[in-house]
Design a protein around this motif. Sequence first.
Motif, PDB file in Angstrom:
ATOM      1  N   GLN F   9      29.749  79.768  43.942  1.00  0.00           N
ATOM      2  CA  GLN F   9      29.068  80.890  44.588  1.00  0.00           C
ATOM      3  C   GLN F   9      27.557  80.686  44.552  1.00  0.00           C
ATOM      4  OE1 GLN F   9      29.622  84.691  42.720  1.00  0.00           O
ATOM      5  NE2 GLN F   9      28.786  85.838  44.440  1.00  0.00           N
ATOM      6  N   TYR F  10      27.114  79.962  43.549  1.00  0.00           N
ATOM      7  CA  TYR F  10      25.678  79.720  43.367  1.00  0.00           C
ATOM      8  C   TYR F  10      25.575  78.323  42.769  1.00  0.00           C
ATOM      9  CZ  TYR F  10      20.871  80.790  41.797  1.00  0.00           C
ATOM     10  OH  TYR F  10      19.517  80.802  41.590  1.00  0.00           O
ATOM     11  N   PRO F  11      24.684  77.488  43.286  1.00  0.00           N
ATOM     12  CA  PRO F  11      24.681  76.079  42.859  1.00  0.00           C
ATOM     13  C   PRO F  11      24.243  75.885  41.402  1.00  0.00           C
ATOM     14  CG  PRO F  11      22.788  76.527  44.260  1.00  0.00           C
ATOM     15  CD  PRO F  11      23.633  77.771  44.278  1.00  0.00           C
ATOM     16  N   ILE F  12      24.868  74.942  40.740  1.00  0.00           N
ATOM     17  CA  ILE F  12      24.535  74.637  39.340  1.00  0.00           C
ATOM     18  C   ILE F  12      24.304  73.139  39.198  1.00  0.00           C
ATOM     19  CG2 ILE F  12      25.358  74.704  36.942  1.00  0.00           C
ATOM     20  CD1 ILE F  12      27.013  77.127  37.653  1.00  0.00           C
ATOM     21  N   LYS F  13      23.129  72.799  38.769  1.00  0.00           N
ATOM     22  CA  LYS F  13      22.768  71.380  38.540  1.00  0.00           C
ATOM     23  C   LYS F  13      21.979  71.308  37.253  1.00  0.00           C
ATOM     24  CE  LYS F  13      24.260  68.941  42.052  1.00  0.00           C
ATOM     25  NZ  LYS F  13      23.975  69.445  43.403  1.00  0.00           N
ATOM     26  N   ILE F  14      22.667  71.060  36.169  1.00  0.00           N
ATOM     27  CA  ILE F  14      21.986  70.964  34.888  1.00  0.00           C
ATOM     28  C   ILE F  14      21.509  69.530  34.719  1.00  0.00           C
ATOM     29  CG2 ILE F  14      22.269  71.191  32.381  1.00  0.00           C
ATOM     30  CD1 ILE F  14      22.445  73.830  34.073  1.00  0.00           C
ATOM     31  N   LEU F  69      33.539  83.181  36.852  1.00  0.00           N
ATOM     32  CA  LEU F  69      34.255  82.444  35.805  1.00  0.00           C
ATOM     33  C   LEU F  69      34.113  80.944  36.055  1.00  0.00           C
ATOM     34  CD1 LEU F  69      36.261  82.773  33.374  1.00  0.00           C
ATOM     35  CD2 LEU F  69      38.112  82.575  35.030  1.00  0.00           C
ATOM     36  N   GLU F  70      34.270  80.570  37.305  1.00  0.00           N
ATOM     37  CA  GLU F  70      34.119  79.156  37.661  1.00  0.00           C
ATOM     38  C   GLU F  70      32.688  78.671  37.422  1.00  0.00           C
ATOM     39  OE1 GLU F  70      34.469  78.247  41.852  1.00  0.00           O
ATOM     40  OE2 GLU F  70      35.659  76.448  41.388  1.00  0.00           O
ATOM     41  N   MET F  71      31.739  79.508  37.723  1.00  0.00           N
ATOM     42  CA  MET F  71      30.339  79.121  37.480  1.00  0.00           C
ATOM     43  C   MET F  71      30.071  78.926  35.988  1.00  0.00           C
ATOM     44  SD  MET F  71      28.207  81.556  40.129  1.00  0.00           S
ATOM     45  CE  MET F  71      26.639  81.128  39.338  1.00  0.00           C
ATOM     46  N   VAL F  72      30.564  79.842  35.177  1.00  0.00           N
ATOM     47  CA  VAL F  72      30.324  79.724  33.733  1.00  0.00           C
ATOM     48  C   VAL F  72      31.035  78.484  33.180  1.00  0.00           C
ATOM     49  CG1 VAL F  72      30.562  80.835  31.481  1.00  0.00           C
ATOM     50  CG2 VAL F  72      29.986  82.218  33.479  1.00  0.00           C
ATOM     51  N   GLY F  73      32.254  78.237  33.652  1.00  0.00           N
ATOM     52  CA  GLY F  73      32.959  77.029  33.224  1.00  0.00           C
ATOM     53  C   GLY F  73      32.199  75.774  33.615  1.00  0.00           C
ATOM     54  N   THR F  74      31.607  75.802  34.799  1.00  0.00           N
ATOM     55  CA  THR F  74      30.820  74.658  35.274  1.00  0.00           C
ATOM     56  C   THR F  74      29.580  74.449  34.407  1.00  0.00           C
ATOM     57  OG1 THR F  74      31.596  75.064  37.520  1.00  0.00           O
ATOM     58  CG2 THR F  74      29.620  73.713  37.298  1.00  0.00           C
ATOM     59  N   LEU F  75      28.933  75.555  34.062  1.00  0.00           N
ATOM     60  CA  LEU F  75      27.776  75.466  33.147  1.00  0.00           C
ATOM     61  C   LEU F  75      28.177  74.798  31.832  1.00  0.00           C
ATOM     62  CD1 LEU F  75      25.770  78.850  33.063  1.00  0.00           C
ATOM     63  CD2 LEU F  75      24.861  76.567  33.512  1.00  0.00           C
ATOM     64  N   VAL F  76      29.260  75.292  31.246  1.00  0.00           N
ATOM     65  CA  VAL F  76      29.714  74.732  29.969  1.00  0.00           C
ATOM     66  C   VAL F  76      30.044  73.255  30.128  1.00  0.00           C
ATOM     67  CG1 VAL F  76      31.548  74.821  28.235  1.00  0.00           C
ATOM     68  CG2 VAL F  76      30.527  76.951  29.077  1.00  0.00           C
ATOM     69  N   LYS F  77      30.723  72.932  31.214  1.00  0.00           N
ATOM     70  CA  LYS F  77      31.076  71.535  31.466  1.00  0.00           C
ATOM     71  C   LYS F  77      29.838  70.662  31.572  1.00  0.00           C
ATOM     72  CE  LYS F  77      33.319  67.904  32.211  1.00  0.00           C
ATOM     73  NZ  LYS F  77      33.789  67.310  30.949  1.00  0.00           N
ATOM     74  N   ASP F 152      14.624  77.967  26.797  1.00  0.00           N
ATOM     75  CA  ASP F 152      13.912  76.701  26.957  1.00  0.00           C
ATOM     76  C   ASP F 152      14.507  75.828  28.059  1.00  0.00           C
ATOM     77  OD1 ASP F 152      16.186  76.460  25.489  1.00  0.00           O
ATOM     78  OD2 ASP F 152      15.382  75.122  23.968  1.00  0.00           O
ATOM     79  N   ASP F 153      15.557  76.272  28.737  1.00  0.00           N
ATOM     80  CA  ASP F 153      16.120  75.468  29.824  1.00  0.00           C
ATOM     81  C   ASP F 153      16.142  76.289  31.108  1.00  0.00           C
ATOM     82  OD1 ASP F 153      17.711  74.169  31.693  1.00  0.00           O
ATOM     83  OD2 ASP F 153      18.888  73.169  30.140  1.00  0.00           O
ATOM     84  N   PRO F 154      15.135  76.084  31.972  1.00  0.00           N
ATOM     85  CA  PRO F 154      15.021  76.940  33.172  1.00  0.00           C
ATOM     86  C   PRO F 154      16.218  76.822  34.121  1.00  0.00           C
ATOM     87  CG  PRO F 154      13.292  75.245  33.124  1.00  0.00           C
ATOM     88  CD  PRO F 154      14.049  75.095  31.853  1.00  0.00           C
ATOM     89  N   ASP F 155      16.852  75.649  34.178  1.00  0.00           N
ATOM     90  CA  ASP F 155      18.017  75.502  35.060  1.00  0.00           C
ATOM     91  C   ASP F 155      19.123  76.451  34.626  1.00  0.00           C
ATOM     92  OD1 ASP F 155      16.739  73.475  36.358  1.00  0.00           O
ATOM     93  OD2 ASP F 155      17.938  71.848  35.475  1.00  0.00           O
TER      94      ASP F 155
END
Lengths: 194, 194, 194, 194, 194, 194
Positions: F9-14, F69-77, F152-155
Amino acid sequence: MWNYSKMLQYPIKIKCPNPRLAKVIISQYGGPDGELAASLRYLSQRFGMPDQNAKAVLNDIGTEELAHLEMVGTLVKQLTDGVSPMEMEKVGLGPYYTDHGNGVYPQSAAGMPFNATALAVKGDPVADLTEDLAAEQKARATYEKLIDLCKDDPDVVNVLRYLREREIVHFQRFGEALNGVQDKLAQKKFYINK
Amino acid sequence: MWNYSKMLQYPIKIKCPNPRLAKVIISQYGGPDGELAASLRYLSQRFGMPDQNAKAVLNDIGTEELAHLEMVGTLVKQLTDGVSPMEMEKVGLGPYYTDHGNGVYPQSAAGMPFNATALAVKGDPVADLTEDLAAEQKARATYEKLIDLCKDDPDVVNVLRYLREREIVHFQRFGEALNGVQDKLAQKKFYINK
Amino acid sequence: MWNYSKMLQYPIKIKCPNPRLAKVIISQYGGPDGELAASLRYLSQRFGMPDQNAKAVLNDIGTEELAHLEMVGTLVKQLTDGVSPMEMEKVGLGPYYTDHGNGVYPQSAAGMPFNATALAVKGDPVADLTEDLAAEQKARATYEKLIDLCKDDPDVVNVLRYLREREIVHFQRFGEALNGVQDKLAQKKFYINK
Amino acid sequence: MWNYSKMLQYPIKIKCPNPRLAKVIISQYGGPDGELAASLRYLSQRFGMPDQNAKAVLNDIGTEELAHLEMVGTLVKQLTDGVSPMEMEKVGLGPYYTDHGNGVYPQSAAGMPFNATALAVKGDPVADLTEDLAAEQKARATYEKLIDLCKDDPDVVNVLRYLREREIVHFQRFGEALNGVQDKLAQKKFYINK
Amino acid sequence: MWNYSKMLQYPIKIKCPNPRLAKVIISQYGGPDGELAASLRYLSQRFGMPDQNAKAVLNDIGTEELAHLEMVGTLVKQLTDGVSPMEMEKVGLGPYYTDHGNGVYPQSAAGMPFNATALAVKGDPVADLTEDLAAEQKARATYEKLIDLCKDDPDVVNVLRYLREREIVHFQRFGEALNGVQDKLAQKKFYINK
Amino acid sequence: MWNYSKMLQYPIKIKCPNPRLAKVIISQYGGPDGELAASLRYLSQRFGMPDQNAKAVLNDIGTEELAHLEMVGTLVKQLTDGVSPMEMEKVGLGPYYTDHGNGVYPQSAAGMPFNATALAVKGDPVADLTEDLAAEQKARATYEKLIDLCKDDPDVVNVLRYLREREIVHFQRFGEALNGVQDKLAQKKFYINK
């Protein structure tokens, strides 16, 4: 600290034991939306509540819910007093009798021991008080379900109605406490971060 | 019912916040052998206790454990008061801060929400009172472990020692109550330590 | 380690299946005060028990409770053997049948999967042995409740009586072990019933 | 019934206590995929297993898992033997020490008391044996994770490797038992990997 | 992310409410081997699955299980629609009505709220996919038990049969995915049924 | 039913793995006030919601929470991707690694597997919607705690802020839905914040 006063907040005199009713009423003793959950939620939240008025409300209502816990336990006790094992079993209380006899154990009607996962303490005044509003609504709804199931016993219904009314009063008081917190935060009607 | 009296059973004045100690002390708030478990156990068991003396003891001690619950909550609160998120995390309270902020939530030190499976109500006076003897020993042992872990803070140790002493007093009182019950039952075979 | 010996500690031959009894007896398989809890409690506590005699008692009784676990499982199995789904449902075992068929699952009569919160290991010899005394009393009380509920089936009652008697023997043995520990510790203040 | 034989299935002699390793290894004692779960799963499933060979396999492996439970408990014990409270706390075992001292309690590494929700007994031979295949794979995977975390202590790794190997043997034996059951049922459609 | 499409995967039109069936079917909503457990297991495992094909299978089936969760919820809803409190109680749903009214709550038939201890994510492709094979077998077995209990209502049985068939298809797909993973790993020793 | 669309739903690039942050963020995956609890609460409550508008809101938001839920799982991953066992252990994820490797398991930050006791379905529109208001406030508060811990992590903060904002929007929508229900019920006394 608390001082015990040897009287119930509201008198309970059940004329005839009726374990069928005890079976469901126990949920307001130790179920997810019962009096133990309520008391524990409010008495725990008060430690982290920065607003002094809200803290006092949590303390008052948390203390009153202890009295309600005692009332619900008394209801369960009187409804099962002297009831034989076979009568317990006939209404589906065989499992309960196995592990708790004719005692009063903090569990839901479904047989789940009380679990504090049912309540939240977030250390955030708005979240905690909104949780409390929900708790009071859930307790009210549970009392209404219990009144549906117990309607053939006016002594029981009378007590359940009293307890239900108290939840509505608590709901109003938590609503006012939340308004007070929000006024201070300049967060009018629940709107966070305008 | 209970009346709240705005004082602690024993005064608590922690000079320096120390979240490292709060992290373990919380177990006496909502852990398996903590004050909530104790209070709930005794206040629930009294409904089914046929012996009037034992019932009174359960009521008294159950009420006192509520005061201890408040003391332990106060300890946790003072030890984390104003502690920053990063300091919370540094001592391993990151998960706690995530879900409870600087509030006081009924859980074990390991992070398990309070679960009433930790206590028994058997509707059997001898079993219930023996359970209570065990509960007091387990609480005593927990306070001793906490004293081991908190020994660098005399303010904290002082409070923990007080609470530990009370458990020993309770143990004696439950032992006497059990003797009374057994004398009446003349069930010598269940007698502990002939 | 353990060697399996293909016989029950006490013979079980149920003439007629009776799922109504299985429904409550399962609590001594996986309920809070059942044989699994007992065995796991004793076999776990022994690792941290400094007293060699108490350690041996824990080992012996923990091993015997495994045999009792097998006996209770056998009772449940024989009482539900060949019982049809509809007969299971008629006695309130519809939910059990749904998730476990005619198998033996470690749960309380109320349907709670076994949860080790029901037992304590404190790493404190006096607390652990007092916990064991309580455990034996709670198991005894549960067998008495089961005997109440099963009294129309003498084959079942006979087995339950045997198991109940063993709990009393274990209680005595733990009492002696505790006395031994206390004598060594000379911690008279923890002495039960001077 | 079982007879205790006073030796471990495989010798364990840890030269240096290392509570950091105990902290994670405890998961194979009381965690979701640990030896207690395994033993309890197999020893419970056997009651409802119609196939005599599969039943014997469940009995054998369930008994062996008891020996592994004892081995894992021994590992945890030796790794924490004589470790001071402060050293326990330093590796994150403060909460464990609070509630269990230097004892061995059936919990996961994360601190969850053992919960039988982690295992299934379905009263269906194919489902139960497939559950067992999965259980062995999960135990194998857990031992591999533990070997990753303990690799600086060859004494510990050696024991973990032995236990890991046994899971693979069990996996094969359950696979053969499942084939046997499926051959009899001629339920080729449930056959894994044609 | 997911888009909702306002239709069931398979049509459900129950002609007559029948809370007796709802009472057991709820286990496939929130029980240990139900659709929620399945969906959550697969959608969680996919994050850690290195094999792209297996990941896609987990995603597909996890999404389909969400549709099944909705179907089971719809079954429960239609079977209790307009059913009076007394009728709920008569079939043993008094406790359910007390805490959830005629709503749909994620619990097992026995009344246990859904608990993720029932599912595993090991971060190990072979263990995770073997867990999935077991999950499908357990779900199949549960549907077969439910068909036994619901056989007097063909509308319900029809839906349960459809869901059961899907589990068998999923089992096959997970078996193929596991083969694919094993081929790549060339870990023949973990190969099921050579 | 739902259709999967292969985008977040919202892009995640750590850019850099950081298991310290994953350790706490997991609570929004499977913790008491996380996205799974939210989605399951709303998607379950809709079955019993008589008001068509409120039902649609529950459906919409319940579906959106799946995406979160998918976004949070992706963050953790992404935060644990390729992180070594030792690095996992260093930030306190040794227990997590033991049982879940570098996978994503539905648990709270404290290590409790997800438990549906954290959510309520009361079959009462006002109670259910007030529960939803509380749920959104609790989720908001949790995201704020996480932002404190991850600053401390803006992403990461950027994603957490997005999710926090969505909770506020949901809160408003549930408030409007509750107003709609109350207008129809003319139950002014339950009106929050006149």
